[in-house]
Design a protein around this motif. Structure first.
Motif, short mmCIF file in Angstrom:
data_model
loop_
_atom_site.label_atom_id
_atom_site.label_comp_id
_atom_site.label_asym_id
_atom_site.label_seq_id
_atom_site.Cartn_x
_atom_site.Cartn_y
_atom_site.Cartn_z
N ARG A 168 -19.40 -36.07 -8.36
CA ARG A 168 -18.47 -34.87 -7.70
C ARG A 168 -18.86 -34.58 -6.48
O ARG A 168 -20.04 -34.15 -6.36
CB ARG A 168 -18.23 -33.75 -8.66
N ASP A 169 -17.98 -34.76 -5.17
CA ASP A 169 -18.35 -34.27 -3.75
C ASP A 169 -17.89 -33.27 -3.46
O ASP A 169 -16.34 -32.98 -3.72
CB ASP A 169 -18.15 -35.46 -2.94
N ARG A 170 -18.32 -32.29 -2.90
CA ARG A 170 -17.62 -31.02 -2.40
C ARG A 170 -17.22 -31.38 -0.76
O ARG A 170 -18.04 -32.13 -0.02
CB ARG A 170 -18.57 -29.93 -1.96
N ARG A 171 -15.85 -31.40 -0.38
CA ARG A 171 -15.49 -31.50 1.03
C ARG A 171 -14.78 -30.22 1.60
O ARG A 171 -14.26 -29.46 0.88
CB ARG A 171 -14.43 -32.66 0.56
N THR A 172 -14.92 -30.24 2.80
CA THR A 172 -14.32 -28.93 3.42
C THR A 172 -13.42 -29.77 4.64
O THR A 172 -13.71 -30.60 5.21
CB THR A 172 -15.35 -28.27 4.20
N LEU A 173 -12.21 -29.05 4.50
CA LEU A 173 -11.02 -29.38 5.47
C LEU A 173 -11.06 -28.15 6.56
O LEU A 173 -10.70 -27.12 5.98
CB LEU A 173 -9.75 -29.62 4.74
N THR A 174 -11.15 -28.29 7.79
CA THR A 174 -11.27 -27.42 8.82
C THR A 174 -10.07 -27.76 9.56
O THR A 174 -9.69 -28.87 10.01
CB THR A 174 -12.43 -27.41 9.60
N GLY A 175 -9.25 -26.46 9.93
CA GLY A 175 -8.07 -26.55 10.80
C GLY A 175 -8.26 -25.29 11.63
O GLY A 175 -9.18 -24.70 11.68
N GLU A 176 -7.20 -24.99 12.47
CA GLU A 176 -7.14 -23.75 13.31
C GLU A 176 -5.63 -23.03 12.83
O GLU A 176 -4.73 -23.58 12.49
CB GLU A 176 -7.31 -24.28 14.59
N VAL A 177 -5.87 -21.98 13.31
CA VAL A 177 -4.70 -20.95 13.30
C VAL A 177 -4.18 -21.08 14.76
O VAL A 177 -4.70 -20.64 15.79
CB VAL A 177 -5.09 -19.54 12.88
N ASP A 178 -2.85 -21.48 14.88
CA ASP A 178 -2.26 -21.45 16.15
C ASP A 178 -0.97 -20.61 15.98
O ASP A 178 0.25 -21.45 15.57
CB ASP A 178 -1.90 -22.84 16.63
N GLY A 179 -0.92 -19.50 16.36
CA GLY A 179 0.46 -18.61 16.32
C GLY A 179 0.37 -18.45 14.90
O GLY A 179 -0.25 -17.89 14.10
N ASP A 180 1.82 -18.74 14.49
CA ASP A 180 2.12 -18.56 13.05
C ASP A 180 2.29 -19.92 12.29
O ASP A 180 2.94 -20.28 11.28
CB ASP A 180 3.81 -18.33 12.88
N GLN A 181 1.25 -20.57 12.57
CA GLN A 181 0.86 -22.08 11.89
C GLN A 181 -0.54 -22.36 11.78
O GLN A 181 -1.35 -22.04 12.36
CB GLN A 181 1.35 -23.00 12.99
N PHE A 182 -0.93 -23.35 10.63
CA PHE A 182 -2.03 -23.66 10.36
C PHE A 182 -2.00 -25.05 10.92
O PHE A 182 -1.03 -25.86 10.58
CB PHE A 182 -2.35 -23.64 9.03
N VAL A 183 -2.83 -25.71 11.45
CA VAL A 183 -2.99 -27.05 12.22
C VAL A 183 -4.22 -27.81 11.63
O VAL A 183 -5.14 -27.30 11.97
CB VAL A 183 -3.06 -26.85 13.86
N VAL A 227 -9.38 -22.04 10.07
CA VAL A 227 -9.14 -21.99 8.49
C VAL A 227 -9.87 -23.11 7.90
O VAL A 227 -10.09 -24.22 8.46
CB VAL A 227 -7.65 -22.34 8.15
N GLN A 228 -10.55 -22.93 6.70
CA GLN A 228 -11.36 -23.92 5.96
C GLN A 228 -10.62 -23.66 4.52
O GLN A 228 -10.69 -22.88 4.18
CB GLN A 228 -12.83 -23.69 6.10
N VAL A 229 -10.72 -24.96 3.97
CA VAL A 229 -9.96 -25.24 2.48
C VAL A 229 -11.26 -26.01 1.96
O VAL A 229 -11.63 -27.33 2.67
CB VAL A 229 -8.69 -25.98 2.80
N SER A 230 -11.65 -25.64 0.81
CA SER A 230 -12.88 -26.47 0.22
C SER A 230 -12.40 -26.87 -1.16
O SER A 230 -11.84 -26.26 -1.87
CB SER A 230 -13.98 -25.34 0.03
N CYS A 231 -12.80 -28.20 -1.35
CA CYS A 231 -12.46 -28.92 -2.59
C CYS A 231 -13.61 -29.73 -2.83
O CYS A 231 -14.43 -30.14 -2.33
CB CYS A 231 -11.33 -29.98 -2.13
N PHE A 232 -13.44 -30.10 -4.30
CA PHE A 232 -14.27 -31.03 -5.11
C PHE A 232 -13.35 -32.25 -5.16
O PHE A 232 -12.07 -32.30 -5.46
CB PHE A 232 -14.65 -30.63 -6.55
#
Length: 116
Positions: free
Chosen positions: A86-101, A64-69
């Motif tokens: 203004r900077d663009r930042r990306t938050l990366t996580g993973e899908v683990d079953g029924d959760q985002f981590v 999962v990736q969430v992009s923000c300014f």
């Protein structure tokens, strides 16, 4: 490293809005479960964060990736100068079953050696 887990809402139609609600409260202040995972570090220690705008989120497979300014600014009174960026930042996580981590963000250690 410490993690943040968020239950997946299977009926969430708009991921951008879903993650936006985990970053800001109803009046727009940075407040939510994902804030500790955001990289809000700035190169200029005198700069202040003016806002964070969630611009999108997507899930591909188990990632999962969430992009923000991140908007920030500083004022230098002795030179009567101001700037904003203004900077663009990306938050990366993973899908683990029924959760985002997501991993909590850890600020880089600074030393006096960096200052010279």
């Amino acid at each position: 490293m410490s993690t943040i887990t968020i239950a997946i809402l299977h009926d969430a139609v708009n991921l951008k809005e879903f993650f936006g609600d985990l970053i800001k409260d109803h009046v727009g202040d940075l407040y939510g479960e994902l804030v500790p995972a955001l990289d809000l570090d700035l190169q200029d220690e005198r700069a202040n964060i003016d806002g964070v705008e969630n611009i999108g989120a997507e899930v591909k497979g188990n990632v999962v990736q969430v992009s923000c300014f991140v908007d920030y600014s500083a004022h230098f009174g002795c030179r009567d100068m101001s700037y904003s960026e203004r900077d663009r930042r990306t938050l990366t996580g993973e899908v683990d079953g029924d959760q985002f981590v997501f991993e909590k963000h850890v600020r880089a250690e600074r030393s006096t050696h960096d200052e010279f």
